[in-house]
Write a protein that holds these residues in place. Structure first.
Motif, PDB file in Angstrom:
ATOM      1  N   GLU A  91       0.825  -1.217   0.000  1.00 49.97           N
ATOM      2  CA  GLU A  91       0.000   0.000   0.000  1.00 49.97           C
ATOM      3  C   GLU A  91       0.857   1.264   0.000  1.00 49.97           C
ATOM      4  OE1 GLU A  91      -2.901   2.384   3.074  1.00 49.97           O
ATOM      5  OE2 GLU A  91      -2.944   0.183   3.139  1.00 49.97           O
ATOM      6  N   VAL A  92       1.927   1.266   0.807  1.00 46.34           N
ATOM      7  CA  VAL A  92       2.767   2.469   0.903  1.00 46.34           C
ATOM      8  C   VAL A  92       3.942   2.425  -0.062  1.00 46.34           C
ATOM      9  CG1 VAL A  92       2.109   2.813   3.304  1.00 46.34           C
ATOM     10  CG2 VAL A  92       4.218   1.552   2.785  1.00 46.34           C
ATOM     11  N   ASP A  93       3.962   1.393  -0.929  1.00 43.17           N
ATOM     12  CA  ASP A  93       4.984   1.264  -1.969  1.00 43.17           C
ATOM     13  C   ASP A  93       6.383   1.159  -1.376  1.00 43.17           C
ATOM     14  OD1 ASP A  93       5.996   0.988  -4.495  1.00 43.17           O
ATOM     15  OD2 ASP A  93       5.902   3.113  -5.020  1.00 43.17           O
ATOM     16  N   TYR A  94       6.540   0.193  -0.480  1.00 41.11           N
ATOM     17  CA  TYR A  94       7.842  -0.053   0.150  1.00 41.11           C
ATOM     18  C   TYR A  94       8.111  -1.544   0.118  1.00 41.11           C
ATOM     19  CZ  TYR A  94      11.749   1.129   3.265  1.00 41.11           C
ATOM     20  OH  TYR A  94      12.995   1.328   3.798  1.00 41.11           O
ATOM     21  N   ALA A  95       9.365  -1.917   0.008  1.00 37.36           N
ATOM     22  CA  ALA A  95       9.722  -3.329  -0.094  1.00 37.36           C
ATOM     23  C   ALA A  95       9.249  -4.095   1.143  1.00 37.36           C
ATOM     24  CB  ALA A  95      11.233  -3.485  -0.253  1.00 37.36           C
ATOM     25  N   PRO A  96       8.573  -5.241   0.964  1.00 35.49           N
ATOM     26  CA  PRO A  96       8.057  -6.006   2.112  1.00 35.49           C
ATOM     27  C   PRO A  96       9.128  -6.365   3.146  1.00 35.49           C
ATOM     28  CG  PRO A  96       7.072  -6.806   0.087  1.00 35.49           C
ATOM     29  CD  PRO A  96       8.121  -5.817  -0.320  1.00 35.49           C
ATOM     30  N   SER A  97      10.300  -6.783   2.696  1.00 36.18           N
ATOM     31  CA  SER A  97      11.354  -7.151   3.645  1.00 36.18           C
ATOM     32  C   SER A  97      11.826  -5.946   4.456  1.00 36.18           C
ATOM     33  CB  SER A  97      12.547  -7.755   2.897  1.00 36.18           C
ATOM     34  OG  SER A  97      12.206  -9.000   2.335  1.00 36.18           O
ATOM     35  N   LEU A  98      11.864  -4.778   3.830  1.00 34.18           N
ATOM     36  CA  LEU A  98      12.287  -3.574   4.545  1.00 34.18           C
ATOM     37  C   LEU A  98      11.202  -3.110   5.517  1.00 34.18           C
ATOM     38  CD1 LEU A  98      14.071  -1.592   1.690  1.00 34.18           C
ATOM     39  CD2 LEU A  98      15.013  -3.253   3.306  1.00 34.18           C
ATOM     40  N   MET A  99       9.944  -3.297   5.135  1.00 39.58           N
ATOM     41  CA  MET A  99       8.849  -3.001   6.061  1.00 39.58           C
ATOM     42  C   MET A  99       8.903  -3.946   7.256  1.00 39.58           C
ATOM     43  SD  MET A  99       6.246  -1.243   6.980  1.00 39.58           S
ATOM     44  CE  MET A  99       5.779  -0.275   5.537  1.00 39.58           C
ATOM     45  N   ALA A 100       9.194  -5.212   6.995  1.00 37.43           N
ATOM     46  CA  ALA A 100       9.319  -6.184   8.088  1.00 37.43           C
ATOM     47  C   ALA A 100      10.431  -5.776   9.048  1.00 37.43           C
ATOM     48  CB  ALA A 100       9.590  -7.571   7.517  1.00 37.43           C
ATOM     49  N   ARG A 101      11.537  -5.273   8.506  1.00 32.65           N
ATOM     50  CA  ARG A 101      12.651  -4.822   9.355  1.00 32.65           C
ATOM     51  C   ARG A 101      12.216  -3.653  10.252  1.00 32.65           C
ATOM     52  NH1 ARG A 101      18.301  -4.736   9.619  1.00 32.65           N
ATOM     53  NH2 ARG A 101      18.468  -6.219   7.890  1.00 32.65           N
ATOM     54  N   ILE A 102      11.490  -2.694   9.682  1.00 37.03           N
ATOM     55  CA  ILE A 102      11.025  -1.535  10.452  1.00 37.03           C
ATOM     56  C   ILE A 102      10.160  -1.981  11.633  1.00 37.03           C
ATOM     57  CG2 ILE A 102       9.437   0.441  10.399  1.00 37.03           C
ATOM     58  CD1 ILE A 102      10.423   1.067   7.601  1.00 37.03           C
ATOM     59  N   ILE A 103       9.189  -2.849  11.351  1.00 36.23           N
ATOM     60  CA  ILE A 103       8.252  -3.287  12.401  1.00 36.23           C
ATOM     61  C   ILE A 103       8.962  -4.152  13.437  1.00 36.23           C
ATOM     62  CG2 ILE A 103       6.139  -4.564  12.871  1.00 36.23           C
ATOM     63  CD1 ILE A 103       5.797  -1.850  11.390  1.00 36.23           C
ATOM     64  N   LEU A 104       9.860  -5.007  12.989  1.00 28.54           N
ATOM     65  CA  LEU A 104      10.599  -5.868  13.916  1.00 28.54           C
ATOM     66  C   LEU A 104      11.471  -5.025  14.850  1.00 28.54           C
ATOM     67  CD1 LEU A 104      11.498  -8.627  14.935  1.00 28.54           C
ATOM     68  CD2 LEU A 104      13.154  -8.724  13.051  1.00 28.54           C
ATOM     69  N   GLU A 105      12.164  -4.033  14.296  1.00 27.92           N
ATOM     70  CA  GLU A 105      12.994  -3.157  15.131  1.00 27.92           C
ATOM     71  C   GLU A 105      12.142  -2.416  16.161  1.00 27.92           C
ATOM     72  OE1 GLU A 105      15.055  -0.603  12.441  1.00 27.92           O
ATOM     73  OE2 GLU A 105      16.638  -2.071  12.024  1.00 27.92           O
ATOM     74  N   ARG A 106      10.984  -1.928  15.713  1.00 27.55           N
ATOM     75  CA  ARG A 106      10.093  -1.194  16.623  1.00 27.55           C
ATOM     76  C   ARG A 106       9.546  -2.118  17.710  1.00 27.55           C
ATOM     77  NH1 ARG A 106       7.493   0.629  19.847  1.00 27.55           N
ATOM     78  NH2 ARG A 106       5.986   2.356  19.834  1.00 27.55           N
ATOM     79  N   PHE A 107       9.195  -3.330  17.347  1.00 27.28           N
ATOM     80  CA  PHE A 107       8.689  -4.307  18.315  1.00 27.28           C
ATOM     81  C   PHE A 107       9.748  -4.635  19.365  1.00 27.28           C
ATOM     82  CE2 PHE A 107       8.756  -8.832  19.474  1.00 27.28           C
ATOM     83  CZ  PHE A 107       7.542  -8.947  20.148  1.00 27.28           C
ATOM     84  N   LEU A 108      10.968  -4.897  18.941  1.00 32.15           N
ATOM     85  CA  LEU A 108      12.036  -5.265  19.873  1.00 32.15           C
ATOM     86  C   LEU A 108      12.429  -4.096  20.755  1.00 32.15           C
ATOM     87  CD1 LEU A 108      14.308  -7.448  17.540  1.00 32.15           C
ATOM     88  CD2 LEU A 108      12.768  -8.238  19.349  1.00 32.15           C
ATOM     89  N   GLN A 109      12.398  -2.895  20.177  1.00 30.74           N
ATOM     90  CA  GLN A 109      12.734  -1.709  20.977  1.00 30.74           C
ATOM     91  C   GLN A 109      11.731  -1.523  22.107  1.00 30.74           C
ATOM     92  OE1 GLN A 109      13.279   1.807  18.647  1.00 30.74           O
ATOM     93  NE2 GLN A 109      13.760   3.098  20.398  1.00 30.74           N
TER      94      GLN A 109
END
Length: 252
Positions: free
Chosen positions: A91-109
């Motif tokens: 939807e936001v036109d961003y690579a799925p793997s890079l989106m996964a990295r963003i959410i994973l980093e935020r979750f762990l933080q």
């Protein structure tokens, strides 16, 4: 395979508004049936990476990260089995793997109250079963396997293809009885940055004297040629040891 600039631009133009999915790649193959799958995938990947580099910053603002994370939480709360992260990335036109990295980093933080290390993040992306949340692990896995331009799976495939092309090139040199030194042999001699192969006896090709060969298992557009010249090829030439740079062939 060599394409004209017009052929390349026609393919690149069709990629402007499509997400980096295998479904998009199949549609591209239907539109250009005369082009090989590997050629289209390479062009597809390179054009999308250019797009990601241009838009990367806007996805990493504090506001954007928080918005994505809250949308992820809201989505999985409604249905944890739905491909929430994958659909959000598209939807936001961003690579799925890079989106996964963003959410994973935020979750762990949030979980550990401190920024996670890059090595921990990379390890979890390579093996989502390490993620201490089953729903997020599944969401990350869906992003990784459905991303044909970024992520650890794509990285492994690119590495394997690169190695395969180096082996094929070595076989061709041996078939033609050309004497050469490979990268490992050159490093053993003390060189830290080398081409894949140096010809011990240079050969002539299309009016050029070939001293060395660098194998690149990707489509050679003008942008990538300039990047390789800047990052690698000129350094070989400037050392004088390896010989002049011949204009690279635009092939897959």
């Amino acid at each position: 395979m060599i394409l004209t600039k017009a052929q390349y631009e026609e393919i690149a133009q069709c990629l402007v508004a499509v997400p980096p999915t295998r479904q998009s790649l199949r549609k591209l193959k239907q539109m250009f049936p005369s082009q090989s799958q590997s050629t289209l995938l390479s062009i597809f990947s390179q054009e999308y990476q250019k797009h990601i580099k241009r838009t990367h910053a806007k996805h990493h603002t504090v506001e954007a990260i928080e918005t994505y994370y809250q949308r992820y939480l809201s989505g999985v709360m409604k249905d944890g089995t739905a491909p929430v992260l994958l659909e959000l990335a598209n939807e936001v036109d961003y690579a799925p793997s890079l989106m996964a990295r963003i959410i994973l980093e935020r979750f762990l933080q949030e979980r550990e109250e401190s920024p996670p290390s890059k090595s921990v993040i990379n390890s979890m992306l390579r093996d989502p079963s390490q993620i201490p949340d089953g729903v997020l692990a599944n969401q990350v896995y869906q992003c990784i396997v459905n991303d044909c331009c970024y992520g650890p799976l794509v990285g492994c495939i690119k590495h394997a293809i690169g190695h395969e092309h180096e082996v094929l090139l070595r076989d061709l040199l041996l078939e033609r009885n050309l004497s050469f030194l490979d990268e490992d042999q050159l490093r053993a001699k003390g060189y830290d940055k080398t081409p894949d192969f140096i010809l011990e006896v240079p050969v002539a090709l299309e009016g050029h004297i070939i001293h060395w060969i660098e194998s690149k298992a990707s489509f050679g557009d003008e942008c990538s040629h300039q990047a390789y010249l800047h990052d690698q090829f000129w350094s070989y030439w400037n050392r004088k040891t390896f010989g002049r740079v011949r204009p690279p062939l635009p092939c897959t």
